[in-house]
Design a protein around this motif. Structure first.
Motif, PDB file in Angstrom:
ATOM      1  N   GLY A 317       0.786  -1.234   0.000  1.00 48.88           N
ATOM      2  CA  GLY A 317       0.000   0.000   0.000  1.00 48.88           C
ATOM      3  C   GLY A 317       0.808   1.269   0.000  1.00 48.88           C
ATOM      4  N   ALA A 318       2.114   1.192  -0.186  1.00 52.41           N
ATOM      5  CA  ALA A 318       2.937   2.399  -0.210  1.00 52.41           C
ATOM      6  C   ALA A 318       2.583   3.244  -1.424  1.00 52.41           C
ATOM      7  N   THR A 319       2.585   4.562  -1.244  1.00 59.42           N
ATOM      8  CA  THR A 319       2.261   5.483  -2.331  1.00 59.42           C
ATOM      9  C   THR A 319       3.481   6.336  -2.664  1.00 59.42           C
ATOM     10  N   ALA A 320       3.417   6.960  -3.810  1.00 55.42           N
ATOM     11  CA  ALA A 320       4.540   7.771  -4.277  1.00 55.42           C
ATOM     12  C   ALA A 320       4.609   9.085  -3.504  1.00 55.42           C
ATOM     13  N   LEU A 364      11.174   7.550  -8.562  1.00 58.71           N
ATOM     14  CA  LEU A 364      10.500   6.321  -8.988  1.00 58.71           C
ATOM     15  C   LEU A 364      10.277   6.301 -10.498  1.00 58.71           C
ATOM     16  N   LEU A 365       9.902   7.441 -11.085  1.00 60.88           N
ATOM     17  CA  LEU A 365       9.703   7.469 -12.535  1.00 60.88           C
ATOM     18  C   LEU A 365      11.022   7.262 -13.269  1.00 60.88           C
ATOM     19  N   LYS A 366      12.113   7.796 -12.724  1.00 59.89           N
ATOM     20  CA  LYS A 366      13.421   7.526 -13.343  1.00 59.89           C
ATOM     21  C   LYS A 366      13.737   6.036 -13.306  1.00 59.89           C
ATOM     22  N   ALA A 446       3.736   2.231 -11.268  1.00 60.44           N
ATOM     23  CA  ALA A 446       2.485   2.741 -11.858  1.00 60.44           C
ATOM     24  C   ALA A 446       1.360   2.717 -10.830  1.00 60.44           C
ATOM     25  N   ARG A 447       1.242   1.610 -10.079  1.00 61.30           N
ATOM     26  CA  ARG A 447       0.190   1.528  -9.066  1.00 61.30           C
ATOM     27  C   ARG A 447       0.413   2.538  -7.947  1.00 61.30           C
ATOM     28  N   MET A 448       1.660   2.787  -7.580  1.00 59.70           N
ATOM     29  CA  MET A 448       1.941   3.770  -6.535  1.00 59.70           C
ATOM     30  C   MET A 448       1.561   5.179  -6.976  1.00 59.70           C
ATOM     31  N   HIS A 449       1.464   5.426  -8.274  1.00 58.40           N
ATOM     32  CA  HIS A 449       1.024   6.718  -8.806  1.00 58.40           C
ATOM     33  C   HIS A 449      -0.446   6.690  -9.213  1.00 58.40           C
ATOM     34  N   GLY A 450      -1.173   5.651  -8.835  1.00 60.38           N
ATOM     35  CA  GLY A 450      -2.587   5.572  -9.197  1.00 60.38           C
ATOM     36  C   GLY A 450      -2.841   5.225 -10.644  1.00 60.38           C
ATOM     37  N   GLY A 451      -1.873   4.624 -11.322  1.00 56.00           N
ATOM     38  CA  GLY A 451      -2.025   4.272 -12.731  1.00 56.00           C
ATOM     39  C   GLY A 451      -1.899   2.786 -12.945  1.00 56.00           C
ATOM     40  N   ALA A 452      -1.504   2.400 -14.152  1.00 54.20           N
ATOM     41  CA  ALA A 452      -1.403   0.988 -14.505  1.00 54.20           C
ATOM     42  C   ALA A 452      -0.378   0.830 -15.621  1.00 54.20           C
ATOM     43  N   PRO A 453       0.272  -0.342 -15.712  1.00 50.62           N
ATOM     44  CA  PRO A 453       1.206  -0.596 -16.821  1.00 50.62           C
ATOM     45  C   PRO A 453       0.450  -1.061 -18.062  1.00 50.62           C
TER      46      PRO A 453
END
Length: 495
Positions: A317-320, A364-366, A446-453
């Motif tokens: 459940g960790a978030t960015a 994280l994005l890097k 992606a999940r930590m940023h609320g998105g998806a791969p």
């Protein structure tokens, strides 16, 4: 002449014998079948039952109406027989002309009647119509119903009733009842389909809730408040199953995190001890080679442990940690500079297309872009273009992807591409530094940023990337940055 015969296989013969009847059945199967859905099946059965019930009721009404009309026709013939018998008996001595005139007057009033009088020898004495009636009590003729009766004067009388109007009425009634049955069945079918669809709306809501469940959302539960009473036990049992799965998954992730955390210290100790041993004077070259090989494996194991620990934290459940990044293209160029040597060695071109700003975790994005770019560099065709795309999708959604031209990935492997330690083709691994967790880390970021791969592959190109939340459109126009293949391995030029 010699021939080679295949050995007899009893199991194959038995399978062929079992399959052959099934294939014949398949060839003779009807071109239509009952739909699989509950709504269409229920609508079809209700329409069939409605049509059957309405058809039986219509048949009963038709038969009762036809029987009543025949009874009325028989009653009409009987009444007119009495009147004609009375007319003939009242004036037995009237001349034939006067009797014919009285009969004409009587039949002029009753236009649906026809009367025929015959002598004992069969000669016709009086005939209002040009055709004769059939013999027999209540006999049926082409023009209607007929009734034969003797008169007191001796001639045999035949009274016929024209029933063409009643017959047309019965036919119209039958057609009307049949049309009403068909229309009623159609209306019931449409109405039942609408009602069933309305009744199944909670089920569709339940399906949509289950579709959103995934390994990282096992803590969520299905909402059964708007479900019918029959489905609430199912929702409760499914939520209980989710609770057990979540508990098991949490224990497994906790175990992975604990193991990874506990392994970090001994691995760091071994790496340090190995490096110190290699720096000791007087170590034989063969021992140095062995220690160097061990050091590489230890560092690889440390990388795996660190990645597993990161995935455990992400799945728990960790978030960015978001910060404003004014240009994601600049972030992508920093990643490209880090991979400059590998790109030059592979003989590839690199381009960064698009730009956007947003509140994201830059580190994280890097890491995600580095994994994607490293993966594309390994599998891209030499001399081809590797493209990093940054695209705002509207709202707060951003898409970052890396596209390369290389061997396509089978559609069967695409859904599992982001699983841990999964390789679409194990034979394509190049080196021991890549242990199958790179794309799993991309999915976790992606999940930590609320998105998806996401991943797509065609014979022309393969595109792998992720979507993140927190973007905004940049105020500056889109910029394009391209890295061309250097003229020599040691030099590079940037345009």
């Amino acid at each position: 002449m010699s021939s080679v015969l295949a050995p007899h296989d009893p199991e194959r013969s038995e399978r062929t014998a079992r399959v052959a009847p099934a294939s014949r059945v398949a060839r003779t199967r009807l071109p239509w079948r009952i739909p699989d859905g509950v709504g269409p099946r229920l609508s079809l059965w209700l329409a069939t039952q409605t049509f059957t019930g309405l058809a039986l009721m219509s048949l009963a009404v038709y038969l009762l109406t036809a029987s009543d009309l025949r009874a009325r026709q028989d009653e009409t013939l009987q009444q007119n027989q009495v009147l004609l018998q009375h007319l003939l008996d009242e004036h037995p001595t009237l001349p034939a002309e006067q009797l014919r005139k009285r009969l004409d007057e009587f039949l002029e009033v009753h236009r649906d009647l026809r009367l025929t009088l015959r002598d004992a020898d069969g000669s016709t004495l009086y005939d209002r119509a040009a055709h004769g009636g059939a013999r027999g009590q209540h006999a049926r003729t082409d023009s209607g119903r007929s009734l034969d009766f003797p008169t007191t004067q001796g001639p045999l009388a035949t009274l016929r009733l024209d029933t063409r109007g009643d017959d047309a009425f019965v036919r119209r009634l039958g057609m009307t009842l049949m049309a009403a049955s068909l229309i009623g069945a159609l209306l019931v079918s449409v109405g039942s389909m609408v009602l069933v669809r309305m009744a199944l709306a909670p089920v569709r809501s339940l399906v949509e809730q289950t579709r959103r469940l995934a390994a990282h959302t096992l803590h969520e539960r299905l909402d059964g408040s708007d479900q019918p009473e029959e489905l609430r036990p199912l929702v409760q049992q499914f939520n209980a199953l989710l609770e057990r799965l979540n508990r098991s998954y949490t224990q497994l992730e906790g175990f992975n995190a604990d193991v990874a955390h506990e392994l970090r210290t001994p691995l760091a100790t071994l790496i340090t001890a190995t490096e110190l041993a290699m720096r000791q004077p007087g170590v034989p070259p063969s021992t140095l080679d062995q220690l160097g090989s061990n050091l590489e494996e230890l560092r690889r194991m440390a990388g795996i442990v660190n990645d597993m620990l990161f995935l455990s934290h992400a799945n728990s459940g960790a978030t960015a940690r978001r910060q404003h990044v004014p240009s994601l293209a600049a972030l992508a160029r920093d990643v490209a500079d880090y991979h400059e040597a590998a790109i030059a060695e592979a003989g590839l071109h690199l381009a960064v297309d698009g730009d956007a700003a947003g509140d994201v975790d830059a580190a994280l994005l890097k890491r995600a872009l580095s994994n994607l770019l490293g993966n594309a560099t390994r599998y891209a065709r030499s001399g081809s273009l590797v493209r990093i795309c940054v695209e705002p999708l509207g709202g707060e959604l951003l898409r970052l992807s890396v596209t390369n031209a290389g061997p396509p990935i089978s559609q069967d492997h695409l859904p599992r591409l982001f699983d841990r330690f999964y390789r679409a083709d194990p034979s394509r691994t190049r080196g021991a530094d890549h242990h199958g967790l790179g794309l799993s880390i991309v999915a976790a970021i992606a999940r930590m940023h609320g998105g998806a791969p996401f991943a797509t592959s065609t014979p022309e190109q393969t595109r792998v990337g992720l979507t993140v939340m927190g973007g905004e459109r940049p105020s500056s126009p889109r910029r394009r940055w391209r890295r061309r293949r250097p003229k020599s391995p040691g030099a590079a030029s940037t345009v």
